[in-house]
Write a protein that holds these residues in place. Structure first.
Motif, PDB file in Angstrom:
ATOM      1  N   ARG A 121      34.650   3.911 -50.549  1.00 34.44           N
ATOM      2  CA  ARG A 121      34.286   3.427 -49.216  1.00 34.44           C
ATOM      3  C   ARG A 121      33.222   4.293 -48.544  1.00 34.44           C
ATOM      4  O   ARG A 121      32.585   3.872 -47.577  1.00 34.44           O
ATOM      5  N   LEU A 127      34.194  -2.206 -47.286  1.00 35.71           N
ATOM      6  CA  LEU A 127      35.084  -2.743 -48.311  1.00 35.71           C
ATOM      7  C   LEU A 127      36.547  -2.572 -47.926  1.00 35.71           C
ATOM      8  O   LEU A 127      36.966  -1.501 -47.483  1.00 35.71           O
ATOM      9  N   GLU A 131      39.344  -5.902 -51.884  1.00 39.99           N
ATOM     10  CA  GLU A 131      38.006  -6.089 -52.445  1.00 39.99           C
ATOM     11  C   GLU A 131      37.704  -5.016 -53.491  1.00 39.99           C
ATOM     12  O   GLU A 131      37.073  -5.296 -54.518  1.00 39.99           O
TER      13      GLU A 131
END
Length: 213
Positions: A121, A127, A131
């Motif tokens: 991330r 995200l 995901e």
């Protein structure tokens, strides 16, 4: 002095807690001088109610254990050491003020799913977990690591068990592993040569026939 730069001696490291006695509710002692700030930030988050201004690295597990033996019963002093292979080899010290990490080293505690997701991330801040799951299979990563590193881990245990005096193999993933195949495998011959050197050292040490002992 080393390479023109002053070094902290073991005697200084062992005595620096005196300078901070009024700033710490509890004194934490660890092995590595390079991990001091890492531990400090972890303990600050774990124990926010405790006044803590400094962590004390003692430059090696032996120094930590020796210091702990001198201060048994002092509840203000807590000594933290890496587990390494001590549990497997039956070398854990049973001392009341020594606490072993649950894993090989502090870095291993970072190899967790949530931690790796946060690293991802940092590059893609928007995200969500579900995901990331679509592009990153954590269980598959663990299985690949087990497949690739089990033999190397065993060789390191043998180095310790039989006091072979050899350095651990320094991994270079790009050089040493082929990730283009469905199941990653060794690349080049450096790891196999390392295994051969361990087997030769075991024979010279009078160990038993197979080095997978």
């Amino acid at each position: 002095m080393k390479d023109g730069f002053p070094e902290l001696t073991d005697s200084f490291l062992a005595g620096q807690d005196i300078l901070y006695s009024q700033f710490n509710d509890i004194d934490f002692y660890v092995e590595d001088t390079e991990q001091e700030h890492f531990y400090y930030n972890i303990f600050r988050k774990l124990f926010p109610e405790i006044k803590l201004d400094k962590i004390f690295p003692l430059n090696g597990k032996k120094n930590v254990i020796d210091a702990a033996k001198l201060t048994i019963g002092d509840k203000k002093k807590v000594y933290i050491v890496d587990l390494d292979f001590d549990k497997i080899l039956g070398r854990r010290e049973n001392i009341s003020n020594i606490f072993y990490l649950e894993k090989y080293s502090i870095e291993n505690h970072l190899f967790a799913k949530n931690t790796l997701f946060e690293l991802i991330r940092e590059k893609k801040t928007k995200l969500k977990n579900h995901e990331i799951e679509l592009i990153f299979n954590y269980k598959k990563l663990l299985n690949e690591c087990k497949h690739l590193l089990s033999e190397l881990s065993c060789s390191f245990i043998l180095i310790q068990k039989y006091s072979l005096g050899k350095e651990y193999f320094g991994l270079n993933p790009t050089r040493d592993f082929d990730f283009s195949t469905p199941v990653p495998k060794y690349k080049n011959n450096f790891i196999n040569q390392f295994f051969a050197s361990i087997e030769l050292a075991l024979k010279g040490n009078g160990a038993k026939n197979s080095w997978w002992i």
